[in-house]
Design a protein around this motif. Structure first.
Motif, PDB file in Angstrom:
ATOM      1  N   GLN A  70      69.855  46.268  44.576  1.00 47.64           N
ATOM      2  CA  GLN A  70      69.655  44.899  44.670  1.00 47.64           C
ATOM      3  C   GLN A  70      68.790  44.498  45.756  1.00 47.64           C
ATOM      4  N   GLY A  71      69.117  44.960  46.683  1.00 48.10           N
ATOM      5  CA  GLY A  71      68.304  44.471  47.886  1.00 48.10           C
ATOM      6  C   GLY A  71      66.583  44.471  47.459  1.00 48.10           C
ATOM      7  N   ILE A  72      66.123  45.432  46.989  1.00 47.29           N
ATOM      8  CA  ILE A  72      64.563  45.713  46.655  1.00 47.29           C
ATOM      9  C   ILE A  72      64.391  45.039  45.431  1.00 47.29           C
ATOM     10  N   GLY A  73      65.054  44.732  44.661  1.00 47.48           N
ATOM     11  CA  GLY A  73      64.594  44.340  43.845  1.00 47.48           C
ATOM     12  C   GLY A  73      64.323  42.354  43.991  1.00 47.48           C
ATOM     13  N   GLY A 115      64.092  42.779  53.440  1.00 45.48           N
ATOM     14  CA  GLY A 115      62.785  43.107  52.987  1.00 45.48           C
ATOM     15  C   GLY A 115      62.751  42.764  55.369  1.00 45.48           C
ATOM     16  N   ALA A 116      63.530  42.387  56.015  1.00 46.74           N
ATOM     17  CA  ALA A 116      63.343  42.798  57.554  1.00 46.74           C
ATOM     18  C   ALA A 116      63.347  43.906  57.592  1.00 46.74           C
ATOM     19  N   VAL A 175      66.930  34.513  51.267  1.00 48.72           N
ATOM     20  CA  VAL A 175      68.233  33.466  51.780  1.00 48.72           C
ATOM     21  C   VAL A 175      69.662  34.210  51.369  1.00 48.72           C
ATOM     22  N   ASN A 176      69.598  35.499  50.765  1.00 51.11           N
ATOM     23  CA  ASN A 176      70.576  36.837  50.055  1.00 51.11           C
ATOM     24  C   ASN A 176      70.184  38.295  50.675  1.00 51.11           C
ATOM     25  N   LEU A 177      70.682  38.907  50.372  1.00 45.90           N
ATOM     26  CA  LEU A 177      70.773  40.141  49.796  1.00 45.90           C
ATOM     27  C   LEU A 177      69.210  41.217  50.921  1.00 45.90           C
ATOM     28  N   PHE A 230      61.967  54.543  42.844  1.00 46.22           N
ATOM     29  CA  PHE A 230      62.744  55.549  43.327  1.00 46.22           C
ATOM     30  C   PHE A 230      64.433  54.759  44.342  1.00 46.22           C
ATOM     31  N   ALA A 231      64.591  53.791  44.373  1.00 44.51           N
ATOM     32  CA  ALA A 231      65.916  53.343  44.211  1.00 44.51           C
ATOM     33  C   ALA A 231      66.226  53.864  43.121  1.00 44.51           C
TER      34      ALA A 231
END
Length: 429
Positions: free
Chosen positions: A58-61, A81-82, A74-76, A18-19
């Motif tokens: 990018q965050g979902i990946g 994820g949180a 430890v990144n985006l 979807f993203a």
């Protein structure tokens, strides 16, 4: 609400797809805004949507990569994820709604704004052929009609305008040449007539050539009809001129014949007077009157004087009737119109001859009546009725030709007695 990184791999994969779709839509909107050359809030909004879509993807990946590799994000991806999956879903839905609203807005703008594609579509819809090209012949913009004309004339689309014009001027096309100067006009095999014109335009201080093929089929057909009508009128005028010359010649001959007849009458009258003069006793002879009459006759013969008409045609006809002991019983006035009068006198003369020769009568009845449009003449006699049908030959046939030439009708009857009826239209010269 559960965290996004606690969802199953299948659910996270759905969010990722979807993203990805949202990012592709954002990039498409950004390209559309740039192609429309919009430098306002639309550009900023599309850039913002693209940036957010890239960050979310990018965050979902990153989250997916972390779970697969087994190390702590430890990144985006850690922030994504949180994030509660409901908030992420709402954010993605809001992004989709914003992109849909911007897409709808851009579609409405395309309908009201002038773009290069709308210009091309408008030119393609024209019935005439249009081509804009550089001085070296390289086409800049060619509509569909011009390409069709080029394909019909030369078997290919317009690739070089200068070569196209040279071929037109040298008559290399498979069409009929109608004119080469000052413009080229050709007729194609489908019957269309095209007028090619070239002019120079200045666009942003640069010279651009414009070639237009005008559809002048209807105007050409009208011109051909006009030429045909003018040719027909020319032929009619020529016939009228010949007719006018013939009428003038016929009138002159008729006047000459009339003058000769009058001269003949004058000479005969002079001879009769001279004979009567010789028969008279010397004491009763009037020499001066005889000399005056002969001087007048000699002057006419020498063209030094014109013969004088001493009595009318009707009076001469009446005297002729008296000389053969026939009385003309007239009912109505003889018309003053020369055409009508000539026809009536000719009819009376013919009936007078028939009354004496065939009917053996001594009275000729003439009845004349007229209204605003027709003059009717009826002639009969008190002689012997015809024994059979009347055969129109000789004088009667000539009389019928005279009547019909004057535009009238003629009818004859044999019982109970001979009758001749003539109808002439009035007011016709």
């Amino acid at each position: 609400m559960s965290r996004y990184d606690t969802l199953s791999n299948a659910t996270q994969g759905f969010f990722g797809v979807f993203a990805l779709l949202l990012m592709a839509g954002a990039v498409y909107l950004l390209v559309s805004v740039c192609s429309m050359r919009r430098r306002d809030w639309r550009l900023a909004f599309s850039v913002l949507l693209t940036a957010i879509a890239v960050l979310l993807l990018q965050g979902i990946g990153d989250v997916s990569n972390c779970k697969v590799n087994g190390f702590t994000p430890v990144n985006l991806g850690k922030m994504t994820g949180a994030m509660p999956y409901g908030v992420l879903a709402a954010l993605l839905t809001l992004m989709a709604s914003a992109e849909a609203a911007l897409l709808q807005h851009l579609r409405q703008q395309r309908k009201t704004m002038l773009t290069s594609m709308s210009v091309k579509e408008s030119l393609d819809a024209l019935p005439d052929g249009i081509c804009f090209f550089h001085a070296d012949g390289q086409p800049l913009l060619v509509n569909m009609r011009m390409n069709r004309i080029s394909a019909e004339l030369f078997g290919t689309t317009l690739l070089n305008a200068d070569a196209f014009l040279q071929s037109l001027r040298h008559g290399e096309e498979k069409a009929e040449f109608l004119r080469t100067e000052p413009t080229v006009i050709v007729r194609t095999e489908d019957g269309k007539v095209w007028d090619f014109r070239v002019r120079t335009l200045t666009v942003r201080r640069a010279a651009v050539q414009e070639l237009i093929a005008y559809d002048v089929t209807e105007q050409h057909h009208l011109g051909e009809e006009l030429d045909a009508r003018n040719a027909a009128l020319k032929r009619v005028n020529e016939r009228l001129r010949r007719y006018s010359r013939e009428v003038e010649r016929s009138t002159m001959e008729k006047e000459l014949l009339t003058a000769k007849m009058r001269v003949h009458d004058d000479v005969g009258r002079s001879l009769l007077a001279f004979r009567a003069y010789l028969d008279q006793p010397m004491a009763e002879r009037n020499r001066d009157a005889l000399l005056l009459l002969w001087r007048q006759t000699v002057a006419v013969l020498r063209n030094e004087a014109s013969p004088v008409r001493r009595c009318s045609d009707w009076e001469l006809l009446s005297k002729a009737a008296q000389s053969v002991d026939v009385q003309i019983v007239q009912d109505g006035e003889v018309p003053e119109n020369d055409r009508e009068r000539a026809v009536i006198i000719a009819a009376v003369h013919e009936c007078l001859t028939n009354t004496v020769k065939h009917a053996k009568g001594n009275k000729l009845y003439l009845k004349l009546c007229s209204n605003e449009t027709v003059l009717t003449a009826t002639l009969t006699n008190n002689g012997i009725p015809p024994t059979g049908a009347i055969c129109e030959t000789g004088g009667l046939l000539n009389l019928r030709n005279t009547v019909e030439t004057a535009g009238g009708t003629m009818k004859t009857e044999a019982t109970p007695r001979f009758l001749l009826r003539i109808e002439l239209p009035k007011g016709v010269c």
